[in-house]
Motif scaffolding. Structure first.
Motif, PDB file in Angstrom:
ATOM      1  N   ASP A   1     -18.846 -15.043  35.955  1.00 54.32           N
ATOM      2  CA  ASP A   1     -19.723 -15.993  35.097  1.00 54.32           C
ATOM      3  C   ASP A   1     -19.676 -15.758  33.679  1.00 54.32           C
ATOM      4  O   ASP A   1     -19.362 -14.421  33.290  1.00 54.32           O
ATOM      5  CB  ASP A   1     -21.134 -15.832  35.641  1.00 54.32           C
TER       6      ASP A   1
ATOM      7  N   PHE B   1     -16.086 -24.809  43.246  1.00 52.34           N
ATOM      8  CA  PHE B   1     -16.534 -24.487  44.781  1.00 52.34           C
ATOM      9  C   PHE B   1     -17.617 -23.482  44.395  1.00 52.34           C
ATOM     10  O   PHE B   1     -17.442 -22.318  43.806  1.00 52.34           O
ATOM     11  CB  PHE B   1     -15.339 -23.766  45.278  1.00 52.34           C
ATOM     12  N   GLY B   2     -18.808 -23.731  44.836  1.00 45.16           N
ATOM     13  CA  GLY B   2     -19.900 -22.999  44.947  1.00 45.16           C
ATOM     14  C   GLY B   2     -20.420 -22.485  46.201  1.00 45.16           C
ATOM     15  O   GLY B   2     -19.365 -22.253  47.003  1.00 45.16           O
ATOM     16  N   VAL B   3     -21.682 -21.882  46.270  1.00 47.51           N
ATOM     17  CA  VAL B   3     -21.760 -21.314  47.534  1.00 47.51           C
ATOM     18  C   VAL B   3     -21.743 -22.408  48.901  1.00 47.51           C
ATOM     19  O   VAL B   3     -22.067 -23.472  48.579  1.00 47.51           O
ATOM     20  CB  VAL B   3     -23.234 -20.894  47.659  1.00 47.51           C
ATOM     21  N   PRO B   4     -21.102 -22.108  49.916  1.00 46.81           N
ATOM     22  CA  PRO B   4     -20.587 -23.128  50.832  1.00 46.81           C
ATOM     23  C   PRO B   4     -21.836 -23.907  51.404  1.00 46.81           C
ATOM     24  O   PRO B   4     -22.892 -23.251  51.655  1.00 46.81           O
ATOM     25  CB  PRO B   4     -19.961 -22.283  51.991  1.00 46.81           C
TER      26      PRO B   4
ATOM     27  N   GLU C   1     -12.897 -16.979  46.233  1.00 46.28           N
ATOM     28  CA  GLU C   1     -14.179 -16.550  46.446  1.00 46.28           C
ATOM     29  C   GLU C   1     -14.391 -15.751  47.678  1.00 46.28           C
ATOM     30  O   GLU C   1     -15.075 -14.911  47.926  1.00 46.28           O
ATOM     31  CB  GLU C   1     -15.047 -17.705  46.040  1.00 46.28           C
ATOM     32  N   ASP C   2     -13.371 -16.286  48.481  1.00 46.86           N
ATOM     33  CA  ASP C   2     -13.657 -15.613  50.034  1.00 46.86           C
ATOM     34  C   ASP C   2     -12.961 -14.018  50.130  1.00 46.86           C
ATOM     35  O   ASP C   2     -13.177 -13.291  51.260  1.00 46.86           O
ATOM     36  CB  ASP C   2     -13.120 -16.502  50.835  1.00 46.86           C
TER      37      ASP C   2
ATOM     38  N   VAL D   1     -16.638 -12.784  46.056  1.00 44.81           N
ATOM     39  CA  VAL D   1     -18.050 -12.472  46.267  1.00 44.81           C
ATOM     40  C   VAL D   1     -18.011 -12.252  47.732  1.00 44.81           C
ATOM     41  O   VAL D   1     -19.087 -11.393  48.012  1.00 44.81           O
ATOM     42  CB  VAL D   1     -18.774 -14.000  45.852  1.00 44.81           C
ATOM     43  N   VAL D   2     -17.263 -12.607  48.473  1.00 41.73           N
ATOM     44  CA  VAL D   2     -17.414 -12.344  50.167  1.00 41.73           C
ATOM     45  C   VAL D   2     -17.285 -10.750  50.276  1.00 41.73           C
ATOM     46  O   VAL D   2     -17.921 -10.243  51.068  1.00 41.73           O
ATOM     47  CB  VAL D   2     -16.647 -13.438  50.756  1.00 41.73           C
TER      48      VAL D   2
ATOM     49  N   LEU E   1     -20.128 -10.404  52.995  1.00 39.16           N
ATOM     50  CA  LEU E   1     -20.772 -11.413  53.693  1.00 39.16           C
ATOM     51  C   LEU E   1     -20.031 -11.798  55.144  1.00 39.16           C
ATOM     52  O   LEU E   1     -20.720 -12.391  56.052  1.00 39.16           O
ATOM     53  CB  LEU E   1     -20.535 -12.684  52.987  1.00 39.16           C
TER      54      LEU E   1
HETATM   55  P1  ADP Z   1     -21.375 -21.779  38.468  1.00 34.32           P
HETATM   56  O1  ADP Z   1     -22.094 -20.419  38.506  1.00 34.32           O
HETATM   57  O2  ADP Z   1     -19.687 -21.440  38.237  1.00 34.32           O
HETATM   58  O3  ADP Z   1     -21.833 -22.692  37.603  1.00 34.32           O
HETATM   59  P2  ADP Z   1     -22.278 -22.778  40.853  1.00 34.32           P
HETATM   60  O4  ADP Z   1     -23.675 -22.002  40.498  1.00 34.32           O
HETATM   61  O5  ADP Z   1     -22.281 -24.014  41.592  1.00 34.32           O
HETATM   62  O6  ADP Z   1     -21.617 -22.625  39.767  1.00 34.32           O
HETATM   63  O7  ADP Z   1     -21.669 -21.866  42.137  1.00 34.32           O
HETATM   64  C1  ADP Z   1     -21.096 -20.262  41.780  1.00 34.32           C
HETATM   65  C2  ADP Z   1     -21.471 -19.410  42.882  1.00 34.32           C
HETATM   66  O8  ADP Z   1     -21.177 -19.967  44.173  1.00 34.32           O
HETATM   67  C3  ADP Z   1     -21.071 -18.248  42.204  1.00 34.32           C
HETATM   68  O9  ADP Z   1     -21.945 -17.123  42.478  1.00 34.32           O
HETATM   69  C4  ADP Z   1     -19.716 -17.887  43.549  1.00 34.32           C
HETATM   70  O10 ADP Z   1     -19.604 -16.695  43.864  1.00 34.32           O
HETATM   71  C5  ADP Z   1     -20.628 -18.509  44.781  1.00 34.32           C
HETATM   72  N1  ADP Z   1     -19.524 -18.840  45.658  1.00 34.32           N
HETATM   73  C6  ADP Z   1     -18.165 -19.624  45.507  1.00 34.32           C
HETATM   74  N2  ADP Z   1     -17.675 -19.581  46.904  1.00 34.32           N
HETATM   75  C7  ADP Z   1     -18.279 -18.878  47.643  1.00 34.32           C
HETATM   76  C8  ADP Z   1     -18.240 -18.428  48.882  1.00 34.32           C
HETATM   77  N3  ADP Z   1     -17.088 -18.952  49.630  1.00 34.32           N
HETATM   78  N4  ADP Z   1     -19.014 -17.695  49.621  1.00 34.32           N
HETATM   79  C9  ADP Z   1     -20.380 -17.374  48.693  1.00 34.32           C
HETATM   80  N5  ADP Z   1     -20.514 -17.755  47.649  1.00 34.32           N
HETATM   81  C10 ADP Z   1     -19.595 -18.244  47.008  1.00 34.32           C
END
Ligand code: ADP
Length: 284
Positions: free
Chosen positions: A79, A104-107, A139-140, A143-144, A149
């Protein structure tokens, strides 16, 4: 086209993550390969943005004529590294018609039902397009991995799987430009403070960002492993120091220009009889 002379070594050469690269040695406030200052960088961003725009139009024109090649820019970073700004200020130079952007955010619940590459495959650029991933399949293994995760044997198998997946993409005509963006811990704090101080930035603030900040060493380790295991010949990583936004933006502009120039594109020939069409038009 030659690099601007303010680059003493091309970005694609200087920033490439070679074997043995040590992330903890990276000065995130540095401007590797570039001898100019901020004003030079800002001027260059406009000049080279125009070059990027022309090249992207060529790519799009060729795509319309059946060329299946594409470019995929993968932006991966913590971030505040400046992924959004990169899209606005670098990709912002090109015609949005030819851009396929995906973040790609949290799935989602649906995405969780599928293999982690499922959502990625759906977002891949078609022939002629410049694809942009704001976060990605990495991310997989980031963060995973940091948050456990999935079990270790699951995430640790993903590096090879990702290399294989990217190899198939490259073989099918996609040039992948993988950009790992790194801010320093201090600069990240400043950027988060600004989000808390400015009403026009509240929307960018997410309390979870401070939690992730607490996991900084684990993230650095995960990023190091990602660079070690997935910077391949067919899809190398470029490591971009991001404390100076102007630098990171010109660096990525150069990486994209380099990738596009390597496609050696020309305007597609007319697929109609030019003289006959001129005659028809004159008579119309
Ligand atoms: P940003 O923070 O980039 O503006 P979002 O808030 O939509 O965007 O989503 C980002 C979050 O999604 C991050 O914390 C990221 O680690 C998480 N994220 C992305 N891909 C995955 C994933 N495959 N599994 C878990 N969390 C994920």
């Amino acid at each position: 086209m030659a690099q601007d002379s303010l680059w003493e070594t091309p970005a694609a050469k200087t920033l490439r993550a070679e074997p043995g690269f040590e992330l903890d040695q990276l000065d995130r406030n540095s401007t590797p390969g570039f001898t100019g200052n901020k004003a030079d960088g800002e001027r260059l961003l406009e000049e080279r943005g125009a070059v990027l725009s022309d090249l992207q139009e060529l790519l799009y024109a060729n795509g319309r004529s059946g060329d299946s090649r594409s470019i995929l820019l993968v932006l991966q970073g913590m971030d505040t590294a400046g992924k959004g700004g990169m899209v606005r200020h670098v990709i912002g130079h090109v015609d949005p018609l030819g851009v396929q952007h995906a973040a790609f955010g949290v799935p989602t619940e649906e995405e969780k039902q599928h293999h982690y590459l499922w959502r990625i495959k759906k977002a891949l650029p078609r022939g002629g397009y410049l694809g942009v991933f704001d976060r990605s399949h990495y991310e997989d293994v980031l963060v995973v991995r940091v948050h456990d995760l999935v079990p270790e044997d699951v995430w640790s198998a993903r590096y090879d799987e990702i290399n294989q997946f990217e190899k198939e993409l490259v073989d099918a005509g996609t040039t992948i430009v993988k950009v790992a963006m790194f801010v320093s811990l201090d600069e990240q704090k400043k950027r988060l403070e600004e989000r808390l101080d400015r009403p026009d930035k509240y929307w960018k603030y997410n309390p979870g960002d401070v939690t992730e900040r607490g996991l900084w060493p684990a993230y650095q380790q995960a990023y190091q492993a990602m660079l070690d295991k997935t910077s391949t010949e067919h899809a190398p990583w470029y490591v971009v120091p991001c404390d100076r936004k102007w630098y990171s933006r010109i660096a990525v502009t150069e990486l994209l220009i380099d990738a596009l120039e390597k496609l050696d594109l020309d305007w597609p020939p007319a697929n109609f009889d030019i003289e006959a069409e001129k005659a028809r038009l004159a008579q119309s």
